[in-house]
Scaffold this motif. Structure first.
Motif, mmCIF file in Angstrom:
data_model
loop_
_atom_site.group_PDB
_atom_site.id
_atom_site.type_symbol
_atom_site.label_atom_id
_atom_site.label_comp_id
_atom_site.label_asym_id
_atom_site.label_seq_id
_atom_site.Cartn_x
_atom_site.Cartn_y
_atom_site.Cartn_z
ATOM 1 N N ARG A 1 -0.594 2.705 -10.416
ATOM 2 C CA ARG A 1 -0.973 1.317 -10.173
ATOM 3 C C ARG A 1 -0.758 0.451 -11.409
ATOM 4 O O ARG A 1 -0.440 -0.728 -11.301
ATOM 5 N N ARG A 2 -0.920 1.021 -12.571
ATOM 6 C CA ARG A 2 -0.710 0.254 -13.799
ATOM 7 C C ARG A 2 0.756 -0.138 -13.946
ATOM 8 O O ARG A 2 1.074 -1.283 -14.290
ATOM 9 N N SER B 1 -10.196 5.540 -0.453
ATOM 10 C CA SER B 1 -9.597 4.704 0.590
ATOM 11 C C SER B 1 -9.660 3.239 0.215
ATOM 12 O O SER B 1 -9.461 2.376 1.070
ATOM 13 N N ALA B 2 -9.965 2.966 -1.060
ATOM 14 C CA ALA B 2 -10.162 1.574 -1.479
ATOM 15 C C ALA B 2 -8.922 0.722 -1.251
ATOM 16 O O ALA B 2 -9.019 -0.428 -0.827
ATOM 17 N N THR B 3 -7.741 1.296 -1.515
ATOM 18 C CA THR B 3 -6.515 0.508 -1.380
ATOM 19 C C THR B 3 -6.347 -0.012 0.037
ATOM 20 O O THR B 3 -6.098 -1.194 0.268
ATOM 21 N N SER B 4 -6.499 0.871 1.036
ATOM 22 C CA SER B 4 -6.296 0.456 2.422
ATOM 23 C C SER B 4 -7.418 -0.444 2.903
ATOM 24 O O SER B 4 -7.186 -1.410 3.644
ATOM 25 N N GLY C 1 -2.359 -3.419 -6.148
ATOM 26 C CA GLY C 1 -2.531 -2.345 -7.122
ATOM 27 C C GLY C 1 -3.683 -2.590 -8.067
ATOM 28 O O GLY C 1 -4.436 -1.663 -8.403
ATOM 29 N N TRP C 2 -3.870 -3.850 -8.499
ATOM 30 C CA TRP C 2 -4.904 -4.163 -9.487
ATOM 31 C C TRP C 2 -6.303 -3.932 -8.919
ATOM 32 O O TRP C 2 -7.171 -3.360 -9.591
ATOM 33 N N LYS C 3 -6.543 -4.363 -7.684
ATOM 34 C CA LYS C 3 -7.873 -4.195 -7.092
ATOM 35 C C LYS C 3 -8.238 -2.731 -6.942
ATOM 36 O O LYS C 3 -9.369 -2.315 -7.261
ATOM 37 N N SER C 4 -7.310 -1.935 -6.456
ATOM 38 C CA SER C 4 -7.578 -0.502 -6.310
ATOM 39 C C SER C 4 -7.797 0.145 -7.670
ATOM 40 O O SER C 4 -8.675 1.007 -7.840
ATOM 41 N N TRP C 5 -7.043 -0.263 -8.661
ATOM 42 C CA TRP C 5 -7.167 0.238 -10.033
ATOM 43 C C TRP C 5 -8.552 -0.067 -10.582
ATOM 44 O O TRP C 5 -9.236 0.807 -11.129
ATOM 45 N N MET C 6 -9.013 -1.310 -10.431
ATOM 46 C CA MET C 6 -10.326 -1.704 -10.934
ATOM 47 C C MET C 6 -11.455 -0.994 -10.197
ATOM 48 O O MET C 6 -12.503 -0.693 -10.767
ATOM 49 N N ARG C 7 -11.233 -0.734 -8.903
ATOM 50 C CA ARG C 7 -12.263 -0.047 -8.110
ATOM 51 C C ARG C 7 -12.560 1.330 -8.684
ATOM 52 O O ARG C 7 -13.709 1.778 -8.694
ATOM 53 N N VAL D 1 0.840 -1.198 0.000
ATOM 54 C CA VAL D 1 0.000 0.000 0.000
ATOM 55 C C VAL D 1 0.876 1.250 0.000
ATOM 56 O O VAL D 1 0.641 2.209 -0.748
ATOM 57 N N SER D 2 1.911 1.239 0.840
ATOM 58 C CA SER D 2 2.823 2.387 0.896
ATOM 59 C C SER D 2 3.550 2.570 -0.428
ATOM 60 O O SER D 2 3.714 3.699 -0.917
ATOM 61 N N LEU D 3 3.970 1.464 -1.042
ATOM 62 C CA LEU D 3 4.664 1.531 -2.331
ATOM 63 C C LEU D 3 3.773 2.133 -3.400
ATOM 64 O O LEU D 3 4.188 3.028 -4.157
#
Length: 509
Positions: free
Chosen positions: A82-83, A362-365, A133-139, A73-75
């Protein structure tokens, strides 16, 4: 790498192109996973001489590696691309399977098992960063109104590709061994090599998928954001449900292939055919689950599909009662049909409900919170199973009905558990309890149970009109051309059935 930069705002055409590319990414990703995991990975390990403890460890490594999402998440928030992160990690993780394919040619079986475990650890850790990264990107990319239907189409096409590949891999293994091409273990190595190449080629579609700009709250420290979901009681209850479900399923599921190979003495081709039966059922049922999830709620789908899935574990105890019998194969076919039906619903709804309840920005976290606890549960369960399954090999619990009369006696076995059966029963009980925890999860759009059941029956009647070719043609179509993504009519134009309902009954609730 300039072409991989995120865009401040995406046009409808860019979103349409992105949705199409994610469909093809799903095809290649599922093809890669089919050829490098599941039946083929476990059978490969067994050919190398792996014990039940090693099988449990192989099943535990991927979910435990999801804990890498904490620093990921930090990275991702530092890179803010994210891509780029997803493409690089995809290339690295999928390329590692080339080295797995070389194990039988370079190492002894004992050294090969150690190398397989180490490579799987590295692969799973890199994949964990990709998943974050992929999940947050798709969200942020996929419109929420069509989330259920879109992923149901993506999964259906992926399952169809997996069926073709599984059949091809099974035929190849038979020809490889019977035609004098080589041993079984080298045949699996060739399959891993093909899977790795397909996965590497699939990153092309990720490169072509646009990414919207990330929204990061700079005023809140990372540690605070990683635990922000804990103050959200509803999301916390969702994590409890998903963690319990993950533990229950992974207590028994990793040993299903071992059970079929060793306990029921089935050959790998038969197991592949059973898997295909399950996947075909999933393909046919995904449009049903996707429509229900969009019209009612993901929670409603889980209430039906969840109990059906864990019921299959209980039914497995009757396939060797106490030994394989003439009803064993029919039972296995029925179990795999029900398992395919329920797996489609659970996989679709469990993934979508997390995406839906995670707030934008805040989807990533939030999604990392889900991954952390489900990973712990899914990782601990098979390790427990691996250590205890051998100790239960000599244990039995039986309950028989007996009748004795002059010149006649009969004993009818009514209840008989042994070895893996104990895990199947425990998984069934824990699975039912996890579904019970859904009552504490609130989802926007959820409805009363009786209304949902009536509608499910009505949809079930419509399944008679499905044809395989027509269903797949409909899955391939994804109408996004010329639409305003922010308009209220977007979901209606993607879903004609909702538009008809609106015209007939008034506004759609």
């Amino acid at each position: 790498m300039l072409s991989l930069r995120p865009s401040p705002e995406l046009t409808p055409d860019e979103i349409e192109r992105g949705l199409s590319n994610i469909i093809f990414d799903g095809l290649t990703t599922h093809a890669f996973a089919t050829l490098t995991s599941g039946i083929f990975l476990i059978a490969f390990a067994l050919e190398l001489g792996a014990s039940n403890v090693v099988i449990g460890l192989l099943a535990a490594i991927p979910p435990l590696a999801e804990l890498v999402q904490i620093p990921a998440v930090s990275l991702i928030e530092k890179v803010r691309n994210r891509r780029l992160v997803t493409v690089i990690t995809s290339l690295a993780s999928r390329g590692l399977w080339i080295f797995v394919a070389l194990i039988p040619f370079l190492l002894s079986p004992q050294a090969g098992i150690v190398c397989l475990v180490l490579l799987l650890i590295v692969y799973s850790c890199i994949s964990s960063v990709k998943h974050c990264g992929w999940k947050s990107w798709m969200r942020d990319l996929i419109p929420e109104q069509i989330l259920g239907m879109y992923f149901s189409r993506r999964m259906a096409l992926s399952f169809a590709a997996a069926i073709v590949l599984s059949l091809g891999a099974g035929y190849f293994l038979d020809h490889w061994q019977n035609g004098g091409g080589g041993t079984a273990v080298t045949g699996y190595a060739v399959i891993f090599l093909v899977g790795s190449l397909i996965g590497l080629a699939g990153t092309y579609f990720l490169v072509r998928t646009p990414e919207p700009m990330m929204i990061i709250r700079h005023d809140v420290p990372l540690r605070r954001r990683l635990t922000a979901w804990y103050e959200d009681i509803n999301f916390r209850n969702l994590i409890i449900f998903l963690a319990l479900w993950s533990f229950a399923v992974n207590l028994a599921a990793p040993f299903l292939t071992v059970y079929l190979l060793k306990r029921l003495s089935l050959d790998i081709t038969t197991i592949i055919v059973l898997s295909i039966v399950s996947q075909l059922t999933s393909i046919l049922s995904l449009p049903l689950w996707g429509t229900i999830a969009d019209r009612f709620s993901n929670k409603s789908v889980l209430k039906v599909a969840g109990p059906l899935f864990v019921l299959c574990f209980l039914a497995l105890t009757f396939t060797n009662f106490p030994e394989p019998h003439f009803l064993t194969m029919p039972l296995l076919v029925i179990i795999h049909i029900i398992m395919g039906l329920s797996t489609a619903g659970v996989t679709l709804a469990a993934g979508n409900i997390g995406l839906k309840l995670a707030p934008k920005g805040s989807a990533t976290s939030y999604l990392a919170g889900i991954s952390i606890f489900t990973a712990l549960a899914a990782g601990i369960a098979p390790i427990i199973g691996g250590f205890f399954v051998d100790h239960l090999a000599e244990c039995e619990l039986a309950w028989n009905l007996s009748w004795k009369s002059p010149g006649f006696a009969i004993i009818i076995p009514t209840f008989h558990l042994q070895h893996w059966d104990f895990f199947f029963v425990l998984a069934f009980v824990l699975g039912l309890y996890s579904v019970h925890r859904l009552i504490y999860v609130k989802e926007e759009g959820e409805i009363d149970e009786p209304i949902f059941i009536d509608s499910l029956i009505a949809y079930g009647k419509d399944m008679r009109n499905f044809s395989t070719a027509g269903g797949i043609r409909n899955i391939m179509r994804f109408p996004v051309n010329g639409m305003d993504i922010q308009s209220d009519n977007y979901a209606l134009r993607c879903r004609p059935d909702l538009k008809l309902q609106k015209n007939r009954d008034g506004p759609v609730p």
